[in-house]
Design a protein around this motif. Structure first.
Motif, short mmCIF file in Angstrom:
data_model
loop_
_atom_site.label_atom_id
_atom_site.label_comp_id
_atom_site.label_asym_id
_atom_site.label_seq_id
_atom_site.Cartn_x
_atom_site.Cartn_y
_atom_site.Cartn_z
N ASN A 292 0.82 -1.21 0.00
CA ASN A 292 0.00 0.00 0.00
C ASN A 292 0.86 1.26 0.00
O ASN A 292 0.48 2.28 -0.61
CB ASN A 292 -0.94 -0.01 1.20
CG ASN A 292 -2.11 -0.96 1.03
OD1 ASN A 292 -2.75 -0.96 -0.01
ND2 ASN A 292 -2.37 -1.79 2.02
N THR A 305 -11.00 6.89 -0.64
CA THR A 305 -11.99 6.21 0.18
C THR A 305 -13.33 6.96 0.09
O THR A 305 -13.41 8.02 -0.55
CB THR A 305 -11.55 6.15 1.65
OG1 THR A 305 -11.49 7.48 2.17
CG2 THR A 305 -10.18 5.50 1.78
N LYS A 311 -6.88 6.14 -0.46
CA LYS A 311 -7.19 4.77 -0.05
C LYS A 311 -5.94 4.02 0.38
O LYS A 311 -5.92 3.34 1.42
CB LYS A 311 -7.88 4.01 -1.17
CG LYS A 311 -8.16 2.54 -0.85
CD LYS A 311 -8.75 1.82 -2.03
CE LYS A 311 -9.06 0.36 -1.67
NZ LYS A 311 -7.89 -0.38 -1.20
N TYR A 312 -4.87 4.12 -0.41
CA TYR A 312 -3.68 3.33 -0.11
C TYR A 312 -2.95 3.85 1.13
O TYR A 312 -2.39 3.06 1.89
CB TYR A 312 -2.75 3.33 -1.33
CG TYR A 312 -3.37 2.67 -2.53
CD1 TYR A 312 -3.76 1.33 -2.48
CD2 TYR A 312 -3.59 3.38 -3.71
CE1 TYR A 312 -4.35 0.72 -3.59
CE2 TYR A 312 -4.17 2.77 -4.82
CZ TYR A 312 -4.55 1.45 -4.74
OH TYR A 312 -5.14 0.84 -5.83
N THR A 314 -4.50 5.21 3.65
CA THR A 314 -5.35 4.75 4.75
C THR A 314 -5.09 3.28 5.05
O THR A 314 -4.99 2.87 6.22
CB THR A 314 -6.83 4.95 4.40
OG1 THR A 314 -7.07 6.35 4.16
CG2 THR A 314 -7.73 4.46 5.53
N ASP A 315 -4.98 2.48 3.99
CA ASP A 315 -4.71 1.04 4.17
C ASP A 315 -3.32 0.82 4.76
O ASP A 315 -3.12 -0.10 5.57
CB ASP A 315 -4.84 0.30 2.84
CG ASP A 315 -6.28 0.22 2.36
OD1 ASP A 315 -7.19 0.47 3.18
OD2 ASP A 315 -6.49 -0.08 1.17
#
Length: 446
Positions: A292, A305, A311-312, A314-315
């Protein structure tokens, strides 16, 4: 209307005559001795037979722990790790641009080869009664893996030509990995680990029937010798004494052997398998976090998100949080310095990784993408260097716990080795000795 035929008078008479003879013989000392001898022989043989049966069942389960279920669980964990590492290596190689580094490509190909080889091995060992959900997950992995590698090759080809489409292919490949491949690998690992737990539990079940028969046989033999002493004033009957000794040896062997087996198998589970599960979880989370982290630079904010965050990124943050939790648990489970040291190294490297990532993220947000890229995939002072240190430390910790598991599980199996055959032989010898001992008493009436 027809009525069932009643027993013939001849058959009824023969049965009544037999019962009468037994009743009559029981009124004489020789008759009673014959009944006692037969009962002792049957009881000792039954004790040996049930012991052999129950111990064989426990030994088979312990052998499965050592030779089948635990290796399959370890292979399933390695399938998951290899797939996650392949995704990480693919993203790292993509970030290097058109001149992909040979070491990244070699790492990716090695991971794919390892996963493919272990899938073939798992398919060969999960057939028959051991199939079920595990076989379905293997089929899913075999179908999805070629699609994933095809997407990676398309991403690599477009990246070499400097086409932006390469990033889209890489993100789609990562989506295939996280939505199809890794969940199937995780389910396979859970299935094989559950089988390991079942085998371990089966091997540790107390042989209650054997122990009860052993105590009963010892009690009846003791009563027979006491009865003999009271009637003859002879302290020992050699035959009955030998039968008692044989039964006592089997009983003690059973109790001690199974106690040792239970203890060692419990150690294998508590100090080996539980630590392995936590360490594998930590390693998988570190691989996910690294993938990620790389995809954060590949996507550059293109994937968000529902809340509008990257998103990445956050992941990555959630993956590092799970990694920290798993490492803390692993350190608590480690029971010696050889197990604690690599976990402590991993914790230190993970902390440094988070600091370097914050610096790289700040650099990227400041608009210096090339410097941020160097801080992530560079050879020195990068987050990639910390990730490699975490992965190497976890690999060392897993190897240590695997050795501990193998040693304890093998010792547990060894504690039951030969017990089934030994119990059968000793029981037969004890039955023969009991019959000879009673026969010696009977000879005094001739």
């Amino acid at each position: 209307m027809t009525y069932p035929a009643s027993p013939s008078p001849a058959a009824h008479g023969a049965w009544a005559e037999t019962v009468e003879r037994l009743r009559a013989s029981a009124t004489t000392e020789p008759g009673r001795l014959r009944i006692i001898g037969a009962a002792l022989a049957l009881l000792v043989v039954a004790f040996g037979a049930v012991t052999a049966w129950e111990v064989s069942d426990r030994f088979a389960a312990a052998d499965d722990v050592v030779t089948r279920s635990q290796p399959l669980s370890a292979d399933a964990a390695n399938i998951y790790r290899s797939l996650a590492d392949a995704d990480t290596a693919a993203a790292t190689g993509f970030l290097a641009g058109a001149r992909e580094r040979p070491e990244d490509l070699a790492r990716y190909r090695k991971d794919i080869e390892t996963a493919s080889r272990l899938l073939v091995k798992a398919a060969a060992n999960t057939g028959g009664s051991g199939g079920g959900d595990a076989a379905r997950q293997i089929a899913t992995l075999n179908e999805a893996l070629p699609r994933y590698t095809g997407l990676i090759e398309r991403a690599r080809a477009n990246n070499r030509q400097g086409l932006p489409l390469g990033g889209a292919y890489l993100r789609y490949a990562n989506q295939q990995m996280t939505s199809d491949l890794l969940p199937a690998a995780e389910k396979l690992y859970a299935e094989e680990t559950a089988r390991l737990d079942r085998d371990n539990n089966d091997a540790r079940v107390w042989p209650f029937v054997s122990l009860a028969l052993g105590v009963l046989a010892f009690a009846v033999l003791f009563w027979a010798q006491r009865r003999n002493y009271r009637r003859t004033n002879r302290l020992f009957n050699h035959g009955l004494l030998a039968a008692t000794a044989a039964s006592t040896v089997v009983l003690l062997w059973l109790a001690v052997g199974h106690t040792v087996a239970r203890t060692e198998l419990n150690n294998a589970q508590v100090h080996g398998q539980e630590s392995l599960a936590v360490l594998n979880d930590a390693r998988i989370n570190s691989l996910k976090a690294r993938a990620n982290e790389n995809l954060t630079l590949v996507a550059r904010g293109a994937v968000l998100t529902a809340d509008g965050d990257d998103k990445y990124e956050t992941d990555y943050t959630s993956g590092m949080a799970r990694l920290t939790t798993a490492l803390d648990r692993a350190k608590g489970l480690a029971d010696d310095s050889s197990g604690v040291a690599p976990v402590a190294d991993a914790i230190a490297s993970a902390g440094e990784w988070r600091q370097r990532h914050r610096s790289a993220s700040a650099t990227d947000k400041a608009g210096d993408y090339e410097l941020a890229l160097e801080q992530v995939i560079g050879t020195e002072g990068s987050t990639g260097e910390c990730f490699d240190q975490v992965d190497a430390a976890l690999e060392k910790a897993i190897a240590h716990e695997q050795v501990e598991f193998d040693a304890s599980a093998t010792d547990g199996r060894s504690a039951l080795t030969g017990l089934a055959v030994g119990a059968g032989i000793l029981a037969l010898l004890g039955a023969v000795a009991a019959i000879l001992g009673i026969g010696r008493r009977l000879s005094e009436y001739r």
